[in-house]
Design an enzyme around this catalytic site. Structure first.
Site, PDB file in Angstrom:
ATOM      1  N   LYS A  51     -19.081 -11.375   4.920  1.00  0.00           N
ATOM      2  CA  LYS A  51     -19.158 -10.268   3.961  1.00  0.00           C
ATOM      3  C   LYS A  51     -18.000  -9.290   4.191  1.00  0.00           C
ATOM      4  O   LYS A  51     -17.390  -8.801   3.233  1.00  0.00           O
ATOM      5  CB  LYS A  51     -20.517  -9.555   4.085  1.00  0.00           C
ATOM      6  CG  LYS A  51     -21.647 -10.408   3.520  1.00  0.00           C
ATOM      7  CD  LYS A  51     -23.032  -9.876   3.838  1.00  0.00           C
ATOM      8  CE  LYS A  51     -24.079 -10.889   3.358  1.00  0.00           C
ATOM      9  NZ  LYS A  51     -25.463 -10.518   3.673  1.00  0.00           N
ATOM     10  N   GLN A  95     -28.555  -6.421   7.170  1.00  0.00           N
ATOM     11  CA  GLN A  95     -28.656  -7.877   7.236  1.00  0.00           C
ATOM     12  C   GLN A  95     -30.061  -8.292   7.689  1.00  0.00           C
ATOM     13  O   GLN A  95     -30.565  -7.792   8.692  1.00  0.00           O
ATOM     14  CB  GLN A  95     -27.593  -8.418   8.219  1.00  0.00           C
ATOM     15  CG  GLN A  95     -27.513  -9.918   8.287  1.00  0.00           C
ATOM     16  CD  GLN A  95     -27.058 -10.555   6.968  1.00  0.00           C
ATOM     17  OE1 GLN A  95     -26.130 -10.082   6.320  1.00  0.00           O
ATOM     18  NE2 GLN A  95     -27.706 -11.622   6.569  1.00  0.00           N
ATOM     19  N   ASP A 118     -27.753  -4.738  -2.181  1.00  0.00           N
ATOM     20  CA  ASP A 118     -28.460  -6.015  -2.277  1.00  0.00           C
ATOM     21  C   ASP A 118     -29.480  -6.045  -3.418  1.00  0.00           C
ATOM     22  O   ASP A 118     -30.030  -7.087  -3.730  1.00  0.00           O
ATOM     23  CB  ASP A 118     -29.228  -6.280  -0.967  1.00  0.00           C
ATOM     24  CG  ASP A 118     -28.432  -7.137   0.004  1.00  0.00           C
ATOM     25  OD1 ASP A 118     -27.575  -7.911  -0.465  1.00  0.00           O
ATOM     26  OD2 ASP A 118     -28.686  -7.030   1.212  1.00  0.00           O
TER      27      ASP A 118
END
Ligand code: NAP
Length: 282
Positions: A51, A95, A118
């Protein structure tokens, strides 16, 4: 049979993001993503590294916050509060999975919706369902982008999604529905799964079991999207689909690796940019 090339399309998305980033930079804004990693799970470390590299490729700034596996929930929440208050951070993600001691829901709810890169915050999930979201969950939205960029028509098609998780299956079904598909969601309690999947013009598998989708489960000429990220008996990365047997029966199919994975990351870049643009009312 044609491969749906996630690597190629994600590079295209990244290029487009980079162009829009330049526009913001000319206005003095440098869009930035903060990535929080708790613990030392090796797969999570790889995902976070990818990422960060993708941010660089798209011209986005990124910041990593690495916390030890012993961190408390309050410590993680304090990091989120700090990032939430900072003007120079536009997107935040934590994460997953988190160490078991930490309540995942509490962490995801603490990321403010306007910085939720997200799209996991309940407010953003609600907006997605209403069709009014600024950002969309990365994996399903990346799949829709891949299908559209590769010229796959979705409207009017019978789609089956195997899996009903909050991060893949459910939002995937919702986004296909918004594209005017007729959608069936399958799960571990579905009766006669092959009979259902054989009706699908577009079949999305998000189960997480290697060799789960066999050739008898696929309609002739179907488009097959393999979300699974599993390890085979030799420890090699593989999807849910028995690729070699299924591919000849499909019109299009995503490989693993090189299909859905790169599209997920490219969509994260798009989301971070979109959150920065939203702040400027662009
Ligand atoms: P998950 O939360 O474990 O969900 C798996 C789903 O599969 C569940 O809904 C489960 O049904 C269903 N399932 C399990 N066994 C089944 C069976 N025998 N028949 C029918 N359905 C069955 O997994 P996830 O987070 O959605 O992820 C799925 C896979 O995608 C994993 O391999 C993950 O690593 C991968 N993934 C990839 C990306 C990417 O970017 N490529 C992103 C996210 C996830 P029940 O609900 O009934 O238990």
């Amino acid at each position: 049979m044609t491969i749906l090339d996630g690597k190629k399309v994600s590079a295209l998305v990244s290029k487009r993001v980079a162009q829009r980033v330049k526009v913001l930079q000319e206005r003095g804004i440098s869009p930035a993503l903060a990535v929080i990693l708790v613990g030392d799970d090796s797969a999570s470390q790889v995902y976070v590294r990818n990422k960060i590299l993708a941010c660089k490729a798209a011209g986005l700034r990124s910041e990593q916050v690495i916390l030890s596996a012993n961190s408390t929930q309050d410590e993680v929440l304090a990091v989120i509060d700090n990032l939430a208050a900072r003007q120079d951070i536009h997107g935040i993600l934590c994460q997953l999975p988190l160490p078991r001691r930490i309540n995942e829901e509490a962490i995801l709810n603490a990321i403010p919706p306007e910085k939720d890169a997200d799209c996991f915050h309940p407010v953003n999930v609600g907006r997605m369902s209403l069709g009014t979201a600024r950002v969309l969950p990365c994996t399903p939205a990346g799949i829709i982008t891949l299908l559209k960029e590769e010229g796959v028509e979705i409207a009017g098609k019978n789609c089956a999604v195997i899996g009903r998780s909050n991060i893949v299956g459910k939002p995937m079904a919702m986004l296909l529905l918004q594209e005017n598909a007729t959608v069936t969601i399958c799960h571990s309690r579905t009766r006669d799964l092959p009979a259902v999947t054989r009706q699908a013009d577009i079949l999305v598998s998000a189960v997480g079991i290697a060799k789960f989708v066999t050739v008898d489960m696929v309609k002739d000429g179907a488009v097959v999207v393999d979300v699974g990220m599993n390890r085979d008996e030799n420890g090699k990365l593989c999807g849910d689909v028995v690729f070699n047997a299924v591919a000849p029966k499909c019109s299009r199919i995503t490989p693993v690796p090189g299909g859905v994975g790169p599209m997920t990351i490219a969509t994260l870049m798009e989301n971070t940019l979109a959150l920065a643009e939203k702040r400027l009312n662009i």
